[in-house]
Write an enzyme that holds these catalytic residues in place. Structure first.
Site, PDB file in Angstrom:
ATOM      1  N   LYS A 174       0.886  -1.181   0.000  1.00  0.00           N
ATOM      2  CA  LYS A 174       0.000   0.000   0.000  1.00  0.00           C
ATOM      3  C   LYS A 174       0.917   1.223   0.000  1.00  0.00           C
ATOM      4  CE  LYS A 174      -1.722   3.006   1.884  1.00  0.00           C
ATOM      5  NZ  LYS A 174      -1.501   4.402   1.433  1.00  0.00           N
ATOM      6  N   ARG A 178      -0.150   9.784  -2.333  1.00  0.00           N
ATOM      7  CA  ARG A 178       0.319  11.035  -2.933  1.00  0.00           C
ATOM      8  C   ARG A 178       1.357  10.794  -4.025  1.00  0.00           C
ATOM      9  NH1 ARG A 178       1.571  14.512   2.326  1.00  0.00           N
ATOM     10  NH2 ARG A 178       1.505  12.541   3.439  1.00  0.00           N
ATOM     11  N   SER A 227       4.908   8.570   9.356  1.00  0.00           N
ATOM     12  CA  SER A 227       5.026   9.457  10.517  1.00  0.00           C
ATOM     13  C   SER A 227       4.865   8.654  11.815  1.00  0.00           C
ATOM     14  CB  SER A 227       3.959  10.539  10.440  1.00  0.00           C
ATOM     15  OG  SER A 227       2.688   9.930  10.387  1.00  0.00           O
ATOM     16  N   CYS A 282      13.702  11.205   5.874  1.00  0.00           N
ATOM     17  CA  CYS A 282      13.727  10.845   7.297  1.00  0.00           C
ATOM     18  C   CYS A 282      15.147  10.909   7.847  1.00  0.00           C
ATOM     19  CB  CYS A 282      13.166   9.457   7.498  1.00  0.00           C
ATOM     20  SG  CYS A 282      14.177   8.222   6.710  1.00  0.00           S
ATOM     21  N   GLU A 382       9.029  17.272  14.367  1.00  0.00           N
ATOM     22  CA  GLU A 382       9.556  16.922  13.053  1.00  0.00           C
ATOM     23  C   GLU A 382       8.906  17.875  12.050  1.00  0.00           C
ATOM     24  OE1 GLU A 382       8.209  13.328  10.961  1.00  0.00           O
ATOM     25  OE2 GLU A 382      10.254  13.112  10.197  1.00  0.00           O
TER      26      GLU A 382
HETATM   27  P1  NAD Z   1       2.199   9.231   6.755  1.00  0.00           P
HETATM   28  O1  NAD Z   1       2.340   8.643   8.110  1.00  0.00           O
HETATM   29  O2  NAD Z   1       1.210  10.319   6.542  1.00  0.00           O
HETATM   30  O3  NAD Z   1       1.794   8.074   5.699  1.00  0.00           O
HETATM   31  C1  NAD Z   1       2.505   6.848   5.645  1.00  0.00           C
HETATM   32  C2  NAD Z   1       1.550   5.771   5.135  1.00  0.00           C
HETATM   33  O4  NAD Z   1       0.483   5.604   6.062  1.00  0.00           O
HETATM   34  C3  NAD Z   1       0.910   6.118   3.796  1.00  0.00           C
HETATM   35  O5  NAD Z   1       0.835   4.950   3.017  1.00  0.00           O
HETATM   36  C4  NAD Z   1      -0.461   6.631   4.185  1.00  0.00           C
HETATM   37  O6  NAD Z   1      -1.454   6.390   3.203  1.00  0.00           O
HETATM   38  C5  NAD Z   1      -0.782   5.862   5.443  1.00  0.00           C
HETATM   39  N1  NAD Z   1      -1.580   6.625   6.399  1.00  0.00           N
HETATM   40  C6  NAD Z   1      -1.615   7.971   6.561  1.00  0.00           C
HETATM   41  N2  NAD Z   1      -2.439   8.305   7.570  1.00  0.00           N
HETATM   42  C7  NAD Z   1      -2.936   7.154   8.066  1.00  0.00           C
HETATM   43  C8  NAD Z   1      -3.828   6.828   9.125  1.00  0.00           C
HETATM   44  N3  NAD Z   1      -4.371   7.781   9.883  1.00  0.00           N
HETATM   45  N4  NAD Z   1      -4.093   5.532   9.366  1.00  0.00           N
HETATM   46  C9  NAD Z   1      -3.543   4.569   8.616  1.00  0.00           C
HETATM   47  N5  NAD Z   1      -2.683   4.802   7.598  1.00  0.00           N
HETATM   48  C10 NAD Z   1      -2.385   6.079   7.320  1.00  0.00           C
HETATM   49  O7  NAD Z   1       3.660   9.665   6.294  1.00  0.00           O
HETATM   50  P2  NAD Z   1       4.076  10.485   5.002  1.00  0.00           P
HETATM   51  O8  NAD Z   1       3.658  11.897   5.172  1.00  0.00           O
HETATM   52  O9  NAD Z   1       3.651   9.752   3.769  1.00  0.00           O
HETATM   53  O10 NAD Z   1       5.656  10.370   5.072  1.00  0.00           O
HETATM   54  C11 NAD Z   1       6.459  11.236   5.836  1.00  0.00           C
HETATM   55  C12 NAD Z   1       6.761  10.628   7.176  1.00  0.00           C
HETATM   56  O11 NAD Z   1       7.413   9.378   7.004  1.00  0.00           O
HETATM   57  C13 NAD Z   1       7.742  11.478   7.995  1.00  0.00           C
HETATM   58  O12 NAD Z   1       7.328  11.482   9.328  1.00  0.00           O
HETATM   59  C14 NAD Z   1       9.063  10.745   7.834  1.00  0.00           C
HETATM   60  O13 NAD Z   1       9.991  10.939   8.865  1.00  0.00           O
HETATM   61  C15 NAD Z   1       8.604   9.347   7.795  1.00  0.00           C
HETATM   62  N6  NAD Z   1       9.603   8.487   7.172  1.00  0.00           N
HETATM   63  C16 NAD Z   1      10.339   7.705   8.002  1.00  0.00           C
HETATM   64  C17 NAD Z   1      11.314   6.895   7.474  1.00  0.00           C
HETATM   65  C18 NAD Z   1      12.142   6.033   8.383  1.00  0.00           C
HETATM   66  O14 NAD Z   1      12.890   5.234   7.874  1.00  0.00           O
HETATM   67  N7  NAD Z   1      12.030   6.151   9.692  1.00  0.00           N
HETATM   68  C19 NAD Z   1      11.546   6.879   6.085  1.00  0.00           C
HETATM   69  C20 NAD Z   1      10.777   7.696   5.280  1.00  0.00           C
HETATM   70  C21 NAD Z   1       9.792   8.499   5.838  1.00  0.00           C
END
Ligand code: NAD
Length: 502
Positions: A174, A178, A227, A282, A382
């Site tokens: 999944k 975006r 996140s 990240c 963050e």
């Molecule tokens: P996000 O948490 O909004 O989304 C991540 C995934 O979760 C997506 O597939 C999204 O569709 C899904 N999602 C979003 N809201 C949800 C909810 N309420 N319930 C269930 N699923 C949901 O993150 P983002 O904005 O796409 O990515 C940026 C974030 O990812 C930043 O916080 C970044 O630090 C983190 N990140 C971490 C790493 C790492 O290795 N630690 C790597 C890349 C990105």
């Protein structure tokens, strides 16, 4: 308008009129470039069923054949790397060279997974007891889910899927709604590489799709990246439904600069790691901690370098692209206002940038905030944007204490010319990935990637040895082959004593 559909059971899959669709933006033009189908529970269940059907045969496919598919996939991703990178730039906005770098880092994990036959080897002990041998196996789990963020549309899926598939599992991915295109391109390439249908499936969607994956009984394990708030939800829900979960969350990465550091090297590193991909990494550096008297000179050299950066459309050879959405851009910009209110000094204000791109693009130029304190929101949260904070401390111990007190612990780096400082830092710092004169210490694929504290929930990190363990479960076989006809020794008869070795 282009429509992006799911990929289920080896083909593009859509209902005649998907009930729900989402906009996919081109952040550099500020226009909607495509519509993506958003899966409901029923569509997710179809993908899970396809993966479940494909599992027994794929699990029993020889290692030789599975490896052959991995090598073919590697070759195809390599050949199509420019197209994948272009798709990433179109939807994410990162500049093309950066998108190519992302695909290259994803390829490294495929390289690693090509050695899956070696990675799955068990151990064998001969004669653990008289006439008894023991060996260990690592076997696939079944259907696993991979849920990924917007900022690495190709690399993060590739952190997990090659190893999951190589180990004999089947997958439902999944991706972020975006930036969905790269995932479908990769699914097509898996198919072209000879992967049987149903082994890799892609469902697009939002919370509704994720929540189905978290509770569905067929899903055995979940690799999540996103996140921290969502990572916590995924970890809590997934584990309470009996699944193995690794949930990688947000970050706030510190770069500590010692007075003895090469300040040109440190200034270059701070700019590259702070503003690459518009800070939407990240492993981006978002807090520079200047130790002792180097602070003024370091700020001056960083500022000088920032003056040369060109913000604009990633397809035009600029240094830094737009942010992912207008809303996110505004949120990031709001931290500059709050930093000013809270007494910090905004040395470079990206809100006044003139971007080389469409006026409607989601622009924010590189920003530098000096004299930040640990209480300010620009430091606590963050931000995930091109905002670099500078904090000033007197000693390395104070710098390390800042990192220890921060809720995130993804990466941390030290810039120094003293081995003793570097060693103390690397051993004592509260973060999962550490750089010494390296600002973005992302481990190579044969090591594991993951943070500490609120940056990762679960025990095992991504790829490397941890990745192999995550996608397999262990089994130990103890066996004997008594041959009473050859030895003339008859079995000794019943004996209820707990067996011991002899
Ligand atoms: P996000 O948490 O909004 O989304 C991540 C995934 O979760 C997506 O597939 C999204 O569709 C899904 N999602 C979003 N809201 C949800 C909810 N309420 N319930 C269930 N699923 C949901 O993150 P983002 O904005 O796409 O990515 C940026 C974030 O990812 C930043 O916080 C970044 O630090 C983190 N990140 C971490 C790493 C790492 O290795 N630690 C790597 C890349 C990105």
């Amino acid at each position: 308008m282009e429509r992006i559909t799911h990929w289920i059971d080896g083909q593009a899959w859509s209902t005649p009129a998907a009930d729900r669709q989402g906009d996919v933006w081109d952040p550099a033009t500020g226009q909607v470039r495509a519509r993506v189908d958003l899966a409901d529970g029923e569509t997710v269940r179809l993908a899970i069923d396809a993966a479940a059907q494909a599992f027994p045969q794929w699990r029993d496919t020889s290692l030789a054949r599975r490896t052959e598919v991995l090598f073919a996939f590697r070759d195809l991703v390599h050949r199509h790397r420019d197209e994948i990178a272009a798709a990433i730039t179109n939807e994410h906005g990162k500049v093309l060279d950066d998108a190519r770098g992302e695909v290259a880092r994803g390829l490294e994990v495929i390289d690693f997974a090509c050695g899956i036959a070696h990675l799955l080897k068990g151990e064998h002990s001969e004669g653990v007891s008289t006439g008894v041998d023991t060996f260990s196996l690592r076997q696939p789990l079944g259907v696993v889910a991979v849920i990924t963020p917007f900022n690495f549309p190709a690399m993060v899926p590739l952190w997990f899927i090659p190893l999951a598939v190589g180990a004999g599992n089947t997958v439902v991915l999944k991706p972020s709604e975006r930036t969905p295109t790269a995932a479908v391109m990769l699914a097509q390439l898996w198919s072209d590489a000879g992967l049987p249908r149903g082994v890799v499936n892609v469902v697009h969607g939002d919370r509704e799709a994720v929540d189905e994956l978290l509770v569905h009984p067929t899903i055995r394990a979940i690799s999540f990246v996103g996140s921290t708030a969502v990572a916590q939800h995924v970890y809590a829900t997934g584990t309470s439904h009996g699944k193995r979960v690794q949930a990688l969350g947000g970050a706030k990465n510190h770069m500590v600069v010692m007075p003895d550091a090469d300040l040109d090297l440190a200034a270059d590193a701070a700019v590259n790691a702070g503003f690459g991909s518009a800070g939407e990494r990240c492993m981006a550096v978002s807090a520079v901690v200047a130790v002792g008297e180097c602070a003024d000179e370091l700020v001056s050299r960083i500022t000088q370098r920032m003056g040369a950066l060109r913000t604009g459309d990633g397809r035009r050879g600029c240094d830094m692209g737009p942010l992912i959405t207008e809303e996110h851009r505004d949120r990031v910009a709001s931290y500059l206002a709050s930093a000013l209110d809270q007494g910090a000094e905004v040395v470079v204000d990206g809100r006044s940038v003139t971007a080389d791109g469409a006026p409607e693009g989601f622009w924010l130029g590189p920003s530098l905030v000096d004299r930040v304190t640990p209480q300010m929101s620009v430091y606590r949260d963050e931000i995930f944007g091109p905002v670099l904070s500078v904090l000033r401390v007197e000693t390395m111990e104070q710098a390390m204490e800042l990192v220890a007190q921060h809720p995130f612990g993804n990466g941390a780096a030290i810039f120094t010319s003293l081995g003793s400082s570097a060693r103390t830092f690397a051993r004592g710092i509260e973060a999962g990935m550490v750089g010494v004169n390296v600002p973005i210490p992302v481990p190579m694929a044969y090591y594991s990637f993951g943070g500490w504290k609120s940056s990762l929930f679960g025990d095992l990190h991504a790829h490397g040895a941890d990745g192999v363990r995550f996608f397999t479960r262990g089994k130990v076989v103890t066996q004997r082959w008594p041959d009473s006809r050859a030895t003339g020794q008859m079995p000794g008869g019943p004996d209820l004593v707990f067996p011991t070795n002899a």
